[in-house]
Design a protein around this motif. Structure first.
Motif, PDB file in Angstrom:
ATOM      1  N   ARG A 274       5.542  -4.695  -6.692  1.00 15.87           N
ATOM      2  CA  ARG A 274       5.324  -6.002  -6.065  1.00 15.87           C
ATOM      3  C   ARG A 274       6.664  -6.663  -5.724  1.00 15.87           C
ATOM      4  O   ARG A 274       6.758  -7.404  -4.748  1.00 15.87           O
ATOM      5  N   LYS A 275       7.664  -6.368  -6.521  1.00 16.55           N
ATOM      6  CA  LYS A 275       8.994  -6.890  -6.219  1.00 16.55           C
ATOM      7  C   LYS A 275       9.493  -6.339  -4.894  1.00 16.55           C
ATOM      8  O   LYS A 275      10.091  -7.063  -4.091  1.00 16.55           O
TER       9      LYS A 275
ATOM     10  N   ASN B 257      -2.376  -6.712   1.759  1.00 14.85           N
ATOM     11  CA  ASN B 257      -1.858  -6.683   0.388  1.00 14.85           C
ATOM     12  C   ASN B 257      -2.653  -5.734  -0.509  1.00 14.85           C
ATOM     13  O   ASN B 257      -2.100  -5.142  -1.438  1.00 14.85           O
ATOM     14  N   VAL B 258      -3.951  -5.589  -0.231  1.00 16.73           N
ATOM     15  CA  VAL B 258      -4.763  -4.649  -1.009  1.00 16.73           C
ATOM     16  C   VAL B 258      -4.252  -3.230  -0.794  1.00 16.73           C
ATOM     17  O   VAL B 258      -4.108  -2.445  -1.733  1.00 16.73           O
ATOM     18  N   LEU B 259      -3.956  -2.890   0.472  1.00 19.61           N
ATOM     19  CA  LEU B 259      -3.432  -1.553   0.791  1.00 19.61           C
ATOM     20  C   LEU B 259      -2.041  -1.349   0.200  1.00 19.61           C
ATOM     21  O   LEU B 259      -1.763  -0.306  -0.409  1.00 19.61           O
ATOM     22  N   LEU B 260      -1.160  -2.340   0.375  1.00 21.80           N
ATOM     23  CA  LEU B 260       0.211  -2.209  -0.106  1.00 21.80           C
ATOM     24  C   LEU B 260       0.266  -1.991  -1.613  1.00 21.80           C
ATOM     25  O   LEU B 260       1.092  -1.235  -2.109  1.00 21.80           O
ATOM     26  N   ASN B 261      -0.627  -2.652  -2.327  1.00 22.41           N
ATOM     27  CA  ASN B 261      -0.622  -2.519  -3.790  1.00 22.41           C
ATOM     28  C   ASN B 261      -1.233  -1.203  -4.261  1.00 22.41           C
ATOM     29  O   ASN B 261      -1.159  -0.889  -5.447  1.00 22.41           O
ATOM     30  N   SER B 262      -1.847  -0.461  -3.339  1.00 23.23           N
ATOM     31  CA  SER B 262      -2.343   0.871  -3.693  1.00 23.23           C
ATOM     32  C   SER B 262      -1.303   1.950  -3.400  1.00 23.23           C
ATOM     33  O   SER B 262      -1.488   3.109  -3.758  1.00 23.23           O
ATOM     34  N   LEU B 263      -0.223   1.565  -2.742  1.00 26.11           N
ATOM     35  CA  LEU B 263       0.856   2.495  -2.406  1.00 26.11           C
ATOM     36  C   LEU B 263       1.943   2.459  -3.485  1.00 26.11           C
ATOM     37  O   LEU B 263       1.981   1.517  -4.292  1.00 26.11           O
TER      38      LEU B 263
END
Length: 201
Positions: free
Chosen positions: A68-69, A58-64
């Motif tokens: 969030r939706k 989730n840390v990586l995904l939120n940097s892409l």
């Protein structure tokens, strides 16, 4: 969002043979088709959750460049896609092993899976525990093993309610069950999004 769904499959491509082996094991053990379809559907979505938990994805995904939706939606849409894939593979394996099954078995097995996913997904977003995946999976297997007996016992005790339900036509029962499960899945989707948007990574 499509790339997020494809990512889950790519990450687990080495384990696909293991999943197939598990399906064959349940078939060889002559387990009920409903159980086989339910268990087959659970592999990829829940293993993805376990992987994300260990790797702190989730840390990586939120940097892409994903909202969030989109991240939460990819989980719920991906789960339906992998469920359909599991139906196709499991049906093929049952045919190969000459095991009988019906459309009702597919519907009931995947209805149980979607209901379980609707309950468990928000828990994954709310709680960050190393053994959460194992707890959820064991709970699922226990409910699958003892759930039918418990339902049968309750049906006997509340025979009036049971008789009223079964007085309805089969299409009506399926329609009601479908609406209930879809509503539960959509509510779960909304709850997970609400939780995830307020989490700090």
């Amino acid at each position: 969002m499509l790339n997020l769904i494809k990512r889950d499959l790519i990450l687990q491509k080495k384990q696909l043979l293991v999943y197939l082996g598990c399906i064959i094991f349940f078939i060889v053990m002559n387990k009920h088709p409903i159980l086989i379809f339910t268990v087959a559907s659970i592999f990829i979505p829940f293993n993805t959750r376990s992987y994300d938990e260990k790797a702190e994805t989730n840390v990586l995904l939120n940097s892409l460049p994903y909202t969030r939706k989109e991240i939460v939606s990819s989980r719920y849409i991906g789960t339906i896609f992998y469920m359909l894939l599991a139906i196709a593979v499991t049906s093929a394996m049952l045919i190969i092993f000459q095991k009988s099954f019906t459309v009702e078995h597919i519907i009931m097995g995947n209805a149980l899976f979607l209901l379980f996913a609707a309950i468990s997904f928000p828990l994954f977003y709310q709680f960050k525990q190393n053994h959460m995946s194992l707890i959820v999976l064991v709970s699922f297997l226990i409910l699958t093993a003892f759930g039918p007996g418990a339902v049968q016992s309750l049906a006997t005790k509340f025979s009036t309610v049971t008789d009223a339900i079964f007085s309805l036509s089969i299409p009506t029962l399926y329609a009601i069950a479908t609406v209930i499960i879809l509503c539960a899945y959509l509510v779960s989707w909304g709850v997970s999004l609400f939780i995830y948007q307020r989490k700090a990574f």
